[in-house]
Design a protein around this motif. Structure first.
Motif, PDB file in Angstrom:
ATOM      1  N   ASP A   1       0.857  -1.181   0.000  1.00  0.00           N
ATOM      2  CA  ASP A   1       0.000   0.000   0.000  1.00  0.00           C
ATOM      3  C   ASP A   1       0.891   1.227   0.000  1.00  0.00           C
ATOM      4  O   ASP A   1       1.807   1.333   0.801  1.00  0.00           O
ATOM      5  N   GLY A   2       0.631   2.133  -0.904  1.00  0.00           N
ATOM      6  CA  GLY A   2       1.403   3.375  -0.915  1.00  0.00           C
ATOM      7  C   GLY A   2       2.586   3.324  -1.846  1.00  0.00           C
ATOM      8  O   GLY A   2       2.726   2.436  -2.680  1.00  0.00           O
ATOM      9  N   THR A   3       3.472   4.294  -1.661  1.00  0.00           N
ATOM     10  CA  THR A   3       4.619   4.433  -2.558  1.00  0.00           C
ATOM     11  C   THR A   3       5.818   3.650  -2.036  1.00  0.00           C
ATOM     12  O   THR A   3       5.857   3.245  -0.881  1.00  0.00           O
ATOM     13  N   GLY A   4       6.799   3.471  -2.897  1.00  0.00           N
ATOM     14  CA  GLY A   4       8.031   2.773  -2.502  1.00  0.00           C
ATOM     15  C   GLY A   4       7.911   1.267  -2.514  1.00  0.00           C
ATOM     16  O   GLY A   4       8.783   0.566  -2.018  1.00  0.00           O
ATOM     17  N   GLY A   5       6.849   0.762  -3.122  1.00  0.00           N
ATOM     18  CA  GLY A   5       6.665  -0.679  -3.171  1.00  0.00           C
ATOM     19  C   GLY A   5       7.611  -1.348  -4.150  1.00  0.00           C
ATOM     20  O   GLY A   5       7.940  -0.804  -5.201  1.00  0.00           O
ATOM     21  N   GLU A   6       8.057  -2.543  -3.774  1.00  0.00           N
ATOM     22  CA  GLU A   6       8.974  -3.296  -4.614  1.00  0.00           C
ATOM     23  C   GLU A   6       8.653  -4.784  -4.517  1.00  0.00           C
ATOM     24  O   GLU A   6       8.430  -5.323  -3.427  1.00  0.00           O
ATOM     25  N   VAL A   7       8.605  -5.435  -5.670  1.00  0.00           N
ATOM     26  CA  VAL A   7       8.392  -6.879  -5.755  1.00  0.00           C
ATOM     27  C   VAL A   7       9.499  -7.441  -6.626  1.00  0.00           C
ATOM     28  O   VAL A   7       9.855  -6.848  -7.651  1.00  0.00           O
ATOM     29  N   SER A   8      10.046  -8.588  -6.214  1.00  0.00           N
ATOM     30  CA  SER A   8      11.056  -9.222  -7.053  1.00  0.00           C
ATOM     31  C   SER A   8      10.670 -10.667  -7.344  1.00  0.00           C
ATOM     32  O   SER A   8      10.073 -11.346  -6.514  1.00  0.00           O
TER      33      SER A   8
ATOM     34  N   VAL B   1       9.449 -15.136  -4.687  1.00  0.00           N
ATOM     35  CA  VAL B   1       8.680 -13.914  -4.876  1.00  0.00           C
ATOM     36  C   VAL B   1       8.803 -13.149  -3.564  1.00  0.00           C
ATOM     37  O   VAL B   1       8.398 -13.635  -2.505  1.00  0.00           O
ATOM     38  N   THR B   2       9.400 -11.968  -3.631  1.00  0.00           N
ATOM     39  CA  THR B   2       9.671 -11.174  -2.439  1.00  0.00           C
ATOM     40  C   THR B   2       9.034  -9.802  -2.583  1.00  0.00           C
ATOM     41  O   THR B   2       9.066  -9.212  -3.661  1.00  0.00           O
ATOM     42  N   ASP B   3       8.454  -9.311  -1.474  1.00  0.00           N
ATOM     43  CA  ASP B   3       7.866  -7.971  -1.492  1.00  0.00           C
ATOM     44  C   ASP B   3       8.230  -7.222  -0.224  1.00  0.00           C
ATOM     45  O   ASP B   3       8.638  -7.826   0.766  1.00  0.00           O
ATOM     46  N   ASN B   4       8.081  -5.903  -0.267  1.00  0.00           N
ATOM     47  CA  ASN B   4       8.299  -5.077   0.928  1.00  0.00           C
ATOM     48  C   ASN B   4       6.950  -4.531   1.414  1.00  0.00           C
ATOM     49  O   ASN B   4       6.852  -3.409   1.875  1.00  0.00           O
TER      50      ASN B   4
END
Length: 180
Positions: free
Chosen positions: A83-90, A104-107
């Protein structure tokens, strides 16, 4: 109505998975995961999420449509957790001893430790309000787990609330040579 439709489709997938004998194929890991990346990219971009892929080539023995379902579901969950800005998924793929692993990694928001053992149960949702608001029915990870059983693979989860989640999918290589 839409939620019931999604739930019906997921229940049907679970039922079919337990009754069919699937034909496995050898595919290029890089080609396969690049296709997954290309499918998920537009939704990530629309949500303003930085989407990264690091894919080592190798050979996978999979039923491609089923395995793509697993990967897309995990990526969609990662996207929804942000949710929001600065999201990253790899999306990471690499050869390991005895097979190949996909991460699958997320912040995103993360999952409380006490919930991790329950998340692959049918109809279980960590945050019911957030999941239903984004079209979830609590069946996606149950379907993923069933698909991994068909592949004689494993799926595992690591997460820290407020930090993010890493899902590991392990596919054993039929001949034990690490996918080469």
């Amino acid at each position: 109505g839409k939620r019931l439709q999604v739930m019906s489709e997921k229940l049907m997938q679970l039922t079919v998975l337990k009754q069919q004998d699937f034909k496995m194929r050898r595919v290029s890991a890089k080609r396969f995961l690049t296709s997954v990346y290309d499918t998920a990219y537009p939704a990530m971009k629309e949500d303003g999420i930085r989407f990264i892929a690091k894919i080592q080539d190798g050979k996978l023995t999979v039923e491609p449509d089923l395995m793509k379902t697993v990967c897309i579901n995990l990526l969609d969950n990662a996207r929804k957790a942000i949710d929001g800005t600065g999201g990253e998924v790899s999306l990471t793929g690499k050869i390991v001893k005895g097979g190949y692993e996909v991460y699958v990694t997320d912040n995103g928001c993360g999952i409380p430790e006490e919930e991790l053992s329950k998340i692959s149960e049918a109809f279980y949702m960590v945050d019911k309000a957030r999941s239903r608001g984004r079209g979830g029915a609590g069946l996606g990870l149950a379907v993923c787990t069933a698909i991994m059983e068909v592949h004689h693979g494993k799926i595992s989860f690591e997460s820290t609330k407020g930090v993010g989640t890493c899902v590991r999918v392990f596919l054993a290589e039929a001949n034990g040579n690490g996918g080469e």
